[in-house]
Motif scaffolding. Structure first.
Motif, short mmCIF file in Angstrom:
data_model
loop_
_atom_site.label_atom_id
_atom_site.label_comp_id
_atom_site.label_asym_id
_atom_site.label_seq_id
_atom_site.Cartn_x
_atom_site.Cartn_y
_atom_site.Cartn_z
N ASP A 57 -53.20 53.74 -11.64
CA ASP A 57 -54.31 53.86 -10.70
C ASP A 57 -55.63 54.02 -11.43
O ASP A 57 -55.76 54.84 -12.34
N PHE A 58 -56.62 53.23 -11.00
CA PHE A 58 -57.99 53.32 -11.50
C PHE A 58 -58.91 53.62 -10.33
O PHE A 58 -58.57 53.32 -9.18
N ILE A 59 -60.08 54.17 -10.62
CA ILE A 59 -61.09 54.38 -9.58
C ILE A 59 -62.44 53.91 -10.11
O ILE A 59 -62.89 54.33 -11.17
N LYS A 60 -63.05 52.96 -9.40
CA LYS A 60 -64.31 52.36 -9.81
C LYS A 60 -65.13 52.02 -8.56
O LYS A 60 -64.67 52.15 -7.43
N ARG A 61 -66.34 51.51 -8.80
CA ARG A 61 -67.21 51.09 -7.69
C ARG A 61 -67.12 49.57 -7.52
O ARG A 61 -67.17 48.82 -8.50
N LEU A 62 -67.03 49.13 -6.28
CA LEU A 62 -66.93 47.71 -5.98
C LEU A 62 -68.33 47.07 -6.08
O LEU A 62 -69.24 47.44 -5.33
N ILE A 63 -68.46 46.11 -6.98
CA ILE A 63 -69.73 45.43 -7.20
C ILE A 63 -69.69 43.99 -6.70
O ILE A 63 -70.61 43.52 -6.02
N ILE B 213 -76.85 41.37 -12.68
CA ILE B 213 -77.41 40.18 -12.05
C ILE B 213 -76.36 39.71 -11.05
O ILE B 213 -75.30 39.21 -11.44
N LEU B 214 -76.63 39.90 -9.78
CA LEU B 214 -75.66 39.60 -8.72
C LEU B 214 -76.13 38.38 -7.94
O LEU B 214 -77.20 38.38 -7.35
N ASN B 215 -75.32 37.33 -8.00
CA ASN B 215 -75.68 36.06 -7.35
C ASN B 215 -77.08 35.59 -7.75
O ASN B 215 -77.86 35.10 -6.92
N GLY B 216 -77.38 35.76 -9.03
CA GLY B 216 -78.64 35.28 -9.58
C GLY B 216 -79.81 36.22 -9.42
O GLY B 216 -80.90 35.95 -9.95
N GLU B 217 -79.63 37.34 -8.71
CA GLU B 217 -80.72 38.28 -8.46
C GLU B 217 -80.45 39.61 -9.18
O GLU B 217 -79.32 40.11 -9.17
N THR B 218 -81.49 40.17 -9.78
CA THR B 218 -81.35 41.44 -10.50
C THR B 218 -81.19 42.59 -9.51
O THR B 218 -81.99 42.74 -8.58
N LEU C 56 -67.89 40.78 -4.65
CA LEU C 56 -66.97 40.31 -3.62
C LEU C 56 -66.50 38.89 -3.94
O LEU C 56 -67.08 38.22 -4.80
N PRO C 57 -65.44 38.42 -3.28
CA PRO C 57 -64.98 37.06 -3.53
C PRO C 57 -66.11 36.03 -3.38
O PRO C 57 -66.85 36.05 -2.40
N GLY C 58 -66.24 35.15 -4.38
CA GLY C 58 -67.28 34.13 -4.36
C GLY C 58 -68.57 34.54 -5.04
O GLY C 58 -69.42 33.69 -5.34
N ASP C 59 -68.76 35.84 -5.32
CA ASP C 59 -69.97 36.30 -6.00
C ASP C 59 -69.98 35.88 -7.47
O ASP C 59 -68.94 35.69 -8.10
N THR C 60 -71.19 35.80 -8.03
CA THR C 60 -71.34 35.73 -9.48
C THR C 60 -71.92 37.06 -9.95
O THR C 60 -72.82 37.62 -9.31
N VAL C 61 -71.38 37.58 -11.05
CA VAL C 61 -71.81 38.87 -11.59
C VAL C 61 -72.06 38.71 -13.09
O VAL C 61 -71.25 38.11 -13.81
N GLN C 62 -73.17 39.24 -13.55
CA GLN C 62 -73.50 39.23 -14.97
C GLN C 62 -74.22 40.52 -15.31
O GLN C 62 -74.91 41.11 -14.47
N MET C 63 -74.04 41.00 -16.55
CA MET C 63 -74.84 42.10 -17.06
C MET C 63 -75.87 41.53 -18.03
O MET C 63 -75.54 40.70 -18.90
N ARG C 64 -77.11 41.98 -17.88
CA ARG C 64 -78.17 41.53 -18.78
C ARG C 64 -79.05 42.74 -19.13
O ARG C 64 -79.72 43.31 -18.27
#
Length: 272
Positions: free
Chosen positions: A110-116, A131-136, A118-126
């Motif tokens: 079992d892990f516990i984390k925050r949901l960032i 950067i979520l769906n191209g927006e900071t 959703l299906p179909g999203d793009t996620v990046q760290m910069r």
């Protein structure tokens, strides 16, 4: 005499059955063992996971792990026949920003984390920002998070600090920011310093799966690291156990039973 013994056994059996139903279908107890979700969740927080929030899958079945006696019965041992459909009974979709307990897709722990993501999203760290769906995703400075440099929880782990290697008993600091997701959910994230996972490639979340991160970004094994590299990777819908809604109590000591170390400000505290 035998009638008395029979009644006692029946009482114990009924109590176990009721506890089993409670844990399987309603709420599962969870003790926070690591600092990956500071300051939202501290080592030693004790909470109940709301299993009704997203409906039921094989992961809703209980795991019973008692290392002292070598007992390790996994949810898959109970309900593995239902694994693989990625569907849920009475299922509902988790919302971005929820604090979620899920089974690691490989190890089953079992892990516990925050949901960032959703299906179909793009996620990046910069540079430490999402950067979520191209927006900071915006962050605002929120001072410093302070704790004492001391061994924490049953694992006796030491915190990591942005103010360098400090000695036991000294003040350990981390930079704190308030992060706000597009749906308005805000929470604190902590930063120790420049780390490899502060900048990543672009992740595209597959259908039926989710992307999770810890709030203590520099001390979290999460979806930023793929499973082949011993990370979490994407988490299938069926591996979600439930939502963390409220802390019942919290122990700053090495054991939940050390009531004199309970944190008075965390009784029935909402998880945000």
């Amino acid at each position: 005499m035998w009638a008395s013994i029979k009644e006692t056994v029946k009482t114990v059996v009924y109590a176990l059955l009721i506890a089993g139903v409670f844990r399987t279908f309603l709420f599962q107890p969870f003790w926070i063992p690591s600092g990956s979700m500071k300051e939202t969740l501290l080592i030693g927080d004790f909470l109940f996971v709301n299993k009704m929030a997203y409906g039921y899958s094989y992961a809703s079945c209980p795991s019973i792990i008692i290392p002292a006696i070598g007992l390790d019965v996994d949810a898959e041992d109970f309900c593995g026949a239902f694994k693989g459909s990625n569907e849920r009974l009475f299922g509902s979709e988790p919302e971005r920003g929820d604090v979620v307990v899920f089974r690691h897709p490989v190890t089953g722990r079992d892990f516990i984390k925050r949901l960032i993501g959703l299906p179909g999203d793009t996620v990046q760290m910069r540079d430490g920002q999402i950067i979520l769906n191209g927006e900071t995703v915006p962050q605002t400075q929120a001072g410093l998070f302070s704790e004492t440099m001391e061994r924490q929880g049953s694992q006796g782990s030491l915190p990591r600090c942005s103010n360098g290697a400090v000695g036991l008993g000294a003040e350990c600091l981390k930079q704190r920011h308030t992060e706000t997701l597009p749906n308005g959910v805000s929470y604190s994230v902590l930063n120790i310093g420049d780390r490899d996972l502060d900048s990543t490639g672009v992740f595209t979340v597959p259908e039926g799966q989710y992307f999770f991160m810890g709030d203590n970004r520099d001390n979290s094994s999460d979806s930023r690291v793929p499973q082949v590299s011993r990370g979490v990777g994407f988490v299938p819908y069926e591996d979600i156990v439930g939502r963390a809604d409220r802390i019942m109590f919290s122990s700053a000591g090495r054991s939940l039973l050390a009531f004199w170390t309970w944190r008075s400000d965390r009784f029935f505290k909402a998880v945000e």
